[in-house]
Design a protein around this motif. Structure first.
Motif, PDB file in Angstrom:
ATOM      1  N   HIS A 192       0.832  -1.202   0.000  1.00 37.67           N
ATOM      2  CA  HIS A 192       0.000   0.000   0.000  1.00 37.67           C
ATOM      3  C   HIS A 192       0.872   1.261   0.000  1.00 37.67           C
ATOM      4  CE1 HIS A 192      -2.324   3.244   2.010  1.00 37.67           C
ATOM      5  NE2 HIS A 192      -3.307   2.780   1.253  1.00 37.67           N
ATOM      6  N   ARG A 236       1.001   4.110  -2.950  1.00 38.29           N
ATOM      7  CA  ARG A 236       0.663   5.495  -2.609  1.00 38.29           C
ATOM      8  C   ARG A 236       1.813   6.433  -2.981  1.00 38.29           C
ATOM      9  NH1 ARG A 236      -2.828   7.031   1.529  1.00 38.29           N
ATOM     10  NH2 ARG A 236      -1.928   9.084   1.153  1.00 38.29           N
ATOM     11  N   SER A 271      -2.504   4.661  -9.735  1.00 34.98           N
ATOM     12  CA  SER A 271      -3.965   4.594  -9.796  1.00 34.98           C
ATOM     13  C   SER A 271      -4.320   3.691 -10.961  1.00 34.98           C
ATOM     14  CB  SER A 271      -4.587   5.974  -9.971  1.00 34.98           C
ATOM     15  OG  SER A 271      -4.194   6.552 -11.200  1.00 34.98           O
ATOM     16  N   GLN A 320      -8.524  -3.980   7.974  1.00 36.23           N
ATOM     17  CA  GLN A 320      -7.986  -2.631   7.788  1.00 36.23           C
ATOM     18  C   GLN A 320      -7.010  -2.588   6.613  1.00 36.23           C
ATOM     19  OE1 GLN A 320      -8.201  -4.264  10.720  1.00 36.23           O
ATOM     20  NE2 GLN A 320      -9.794  -3.020  11.729  1.00 36.23           N
ATOM     21  N   ALA A 357      -9.066  -2.956   3.349  1.00 36.13           N
ATOM     22  CA  ALA A 357      -9.848  -1.761   3.040  1.00 36.13           C
ATOM     23  C   ALA A 357      -8.972  -0.668   2.439  1.00 36.13           C
ATOM     24  CB  ALA A 357     -10.548  -1.261   4.299  1.00 36.13           C
ATOM     25  N   LYS A 358      -7.754  -0.513   2.945  1.00 39.12           N
ATOM     26  CA  LYS A 358      -6.836   0.496   2.407  1.00 39.12           C
ATOM     27  C   LYS A 358      -6.462   0.172   0.965  1.00 39.12           C
ATOM     28  CE  LYS A 358      -3.338   1.593   5.041  1.00 39.12           C
ATOM     29  NZ  LYS A 358      -2.217   1.414   6.008  1.00 39.12           N
ATOM     30  N   VAL A 399      -8.287  -1.633  -1.160  1.00 38.94           N
ATOM     31  CA  VAL A 399      -9.490  -1.431  -1.969  1.00 38.94           C
ATOM     32  C   VAL A 399      -9.668   0.044  -2.287  1.00 38.94           C
ATOM     33  CG1 VAL A 399     -12.026  -1.563  -1.946  1.00 38.94           C
ATOM     34  CG2 VAL A 399     -10.657  -3.520  -1.183  1.00 38.94           C
ATOM     35  N   ASP A 400      -9.389   0.914  -1.316  1.00 41.26           N
ATOM     36  CA  ASP A 400      -9.507   2.355  -1.535  1.00 41.26           C
ATOM     37  C   ASP A 400      -8.561   2.847  -2.627  1.00 41.26           C
ATOM     38  OD1 ASP A 400     -11.478   2.608   0.360  1.00 41.26           O
ATOM     39  OD2 ASP A 400     -10.137   3.341   1.945  1.00 41.26           O
ATOM     40  N   LEU A 401      -7.454   2.128  -2.830  1.00 39.38           N
ATOM     41  CA  LEU A 401      -6.496   2.492  -3.882  1.00 39.38           C
ATOM     42  C   LEU A 401      -6.929   2.022  -5.272  1.00 39.38           C
ATOM     43  CD1 LEU A 401      -2.847   1.922  -2.581  1.00 39.38           C
ATOM     44  CD2 LEU A 401      -3.958   4.080  -3.143  1.00 39.38           C
TER      45      LEU A 401
END
Length: 257
Positions: free
Chosen positions: A138, A142, A147, A160, A163-164, A166-168
């Motif tokens: 992650h 970042r 993206s 957790q 989820a991080k 998936v947000d990416l």
């Protein structure tokens, strides 16, 4: 139901002499196709040939963290050259990533970063191998402002961490781990994530589901993984399957299956 195995090493010797029969058996259980990741340059041609010999099979090309010592900068340059030619059936970059249990993470980082950046340049999704390295994966993505679409295959981590990712823009690969009752953390994670973030995979011949001998996993067991997913999420296989298929198509490209 139509199912797709989003990550299966179908080119590996375990399937020599039985690929057609395995696919026929899997098709009888609703498996419409699979995606074969590439792990090292000497195997890329075998991966391509395996995919081209059967309907519904697609592939990726990449350098796995276990094999970086076998490669040089020239191999990354060749990989980009091949991907820019958009070979038929190639739908992603990978498998690449980080593995805390195998080799040096410091040595793996540049190879993963190079392939993540390559995926952006050639506009292909990224297939990620992450073993006890989800936070590092992650952080790297970042840092380079990555993206796009990605698959963190064979996920085994916390809610957790998932989820991080998936947000990416990553999808989470659901494999044989969730068929084992002892995998409580992973089962809880998969139960809580948005269904739209999940895809099915076997990672065959590895990551065997419960009751299958180590090294003998196969696409024929994909429905067993779906059954366990149904159990942990409290939804029927018939409810899950169409969404999982749509997710796989969103990951790799619409209307492949």
């Amino acid at each position: 139901m139509k199912l797709v195995d989003a990550h299966c090493h179908f080119d590996f010797p375990r399937f020599d002499g039985c690929r057609k029969s395995e696919l026929v058996t899997a098709a009888g259980k609703g498996v419409a196709g699979l995606v074969i990741p590439g792990v090292r340059r000497p195997d890329w041609l075998r991966v391509q040939e395996t995919a081209s010999e059967h309907n519904g099979l697609y592939y990726c090309l990449g350098i796995h963290p276990w094999y970086i010592s076998e490669h040089s900068e020239a191999d990354l340059e060749y990989l980009e050259q091949v991907l820019r030619e958009k070979p038929e059936g190639c739908i992603a970059v990978g498998e690449c990533g980080l593995d805390r249990l195998h080799g040096s993470m410091d040595e793996q980082h540049p190879w993963f970063e190079a392939q993540a950046k390559l995926s952006a340049r050639v506009d292909l999704p990224l297939v990620i191998h992450s073993v006890r390295a989800h936070d590092e994966v992650h952080a790297l993505l970042r840092r380079i402002n990555w993206s796009g679409r990605g698959l963190v295959h064979g996920f085994s981590g916390s809610y957790q961490q998932a989820a991080k990712l998936v947000d990416l823009g990553c999808f989470i690969g659901v494999g044989g781990v969730i068929t084992h009752a002892r995998a409580k953390k992973t089962r809880d994670t998969i139960a809580r994530l948005p269904l739209e973030a999940l895809v099915l995979e076997t990672d065959a011949p590895d990551m065997a589901p419960a009751g299958v001998a180590a090294g003998m996993n196969s696409p024929v067991y994909l429905p067993d993984i779906l059954a366990s997913l149904s159990e942990v999420r409290g939804q029927s296989p018939e409810q899950l399957a169409p969404v999982l298929l749509k997710n796989t198509q969103r990951l790799y490209g619409a209307d492949l299956w």
